[in-house]
Design an enzyme around this catalytic site. Sequence first.
Site, PDB file in Angstrom:
ATOM      1  N   HIS A 126      64.104  15.072   7.404  1.00  0.00           N
ATOM      2  CA  HIS A 126      63.257  16.212   7.812  1.00  0.00           C
ATOM      3  C   HIS A 126      62.805  16.063   9.279  1.00  0.00           C
ATOM      4  O   HIS A 126      61.612  16.112   9.583  1.00  0.00           O
ATOM      5  CB  HIS A 126      62.036  16.334   6.885  1.00  0.00           C
TER       6      HIS A 126
ATOM      7  N   ARG B 257      64.455  25.076   3.928  1.00  0.00           N
ATOM      8  CA  ARG B 257      63.736  24.349   2.878  1.00  0.00           C
ATOM      9  C   ARG B 257      64.740  23.958   1.805  1.00  0.00           C
ATOM     10  O   ARG B 257      65.732  24.655   1.589  1.00  0.00           O
ATOM     11  CB  ARG B 257      62.654  25.240   2.259  1.00  0.00           C
TER      12      ARG B 257
HETATM   13  C1  OXD Z   1      58.021  23.467   9.596  1.00  0.00           C
HETATM   14  C2  OXD Z   1      58.583  22.154   9.224  1.00  0.00           C
HETATM   15  O1  OXD Z   1      57.845  24.333   8.738  1.00  0.00           O
HETATM   16  O2  OXD Z   1      58.627  21.245  10.091  1.00  0.00           O
HETATM   17  O3  OXD Z   1      57.709  23.657  10.785  1.00  0.00           O
HETATM   18  O4  OXD Z   1      58.995  21.960   8.079  1.00  0.00           O
END
Ligand code: OXD
Length: 309
Positions: A272, A224
Amino acid sequence: MKIVFCAPAIDAQPWVARLAQAIPEAQVWPWSPAIASREADYALVWSPDDAFFAGQHRLRAVFNMGAGVDRLLGLPGLPHEVPLFRLDDAGKAQQMAEYVCHALIDHARHFDGFAAQQRAGLWRELAVEGRTAFPVGVMGLGSIGARVAQAVASFGYPVLGWSRSRKLIAGVESRAGPDEFDAFLHATRVLVCVLPLTAQTDGIVNAASLRKLKAGAYVINVGRSAHVVDADLLAQIEVGHVAGAALDVFDTEPLPGGHVFWRHPNIRVTPHIAANTGLDASIDQITAKIRAIERGEVPSGRVDFGRGY
Ligand code: OXD
């Protein structure tokens, strides 16, 4: 059995159809504010609407359609008495392993440099250090991190792993807990973050930890964005201790147009995509977990609210 699907950013139709096929006896529907009070036994969610849980009072389990539950845990109204399950792997580990190996090899073998040279029409060899010069430290050794560490090890890079408790993974030196964190950092040149985001891991890649990495360090963040303190990363690149970073997650997504990361020569940005949530693998996994709950069993992947993952 009644199952509701609430993931505003995802096209509900294929998920609802596939789930109805997998559990034919179930009524499955996509959540909408107009039918918010229609109650279900099970919920499949990904960043659900703030109002979602207010209308659900008889849930037997909630399934997060991703590996990270940090956003969900921050949602007001999430019932802590209802078991919450995250996807364990469901096709993500292999994709994460591909992403990390690609970013690592791209950097270590200077493929990014060769791409720049091609654009300039330049035929020139660049000196490449051997794999032993790039010890890789993987933070987070759950089902995804373990697969990442094994994949990196299979290319012949020295691999260390750091996690809450010690893990036995072939080819991976395991370090555990806060007491062994510094030793882990000192032995690492390429730092890979696959951690869950919790109060303990928020901001873990900061000036202090970056300075402890081997000189010429490289950061790969597929966890993250909050794991990395952006200003500290940029400062360490500026002074030359960190060579660069491959980042897949950001404080604001999509990454805003003028953000410094877009044009930074030492930073790779991806939107992402390190690991997408695959429909078939996820539905198979969630179906198996629902069936297990119906038999009175406790399936794997249950989130510990105290631990935060
Ligand atoms: C997850 C994401 O947490 O794709 O799976 O961010």
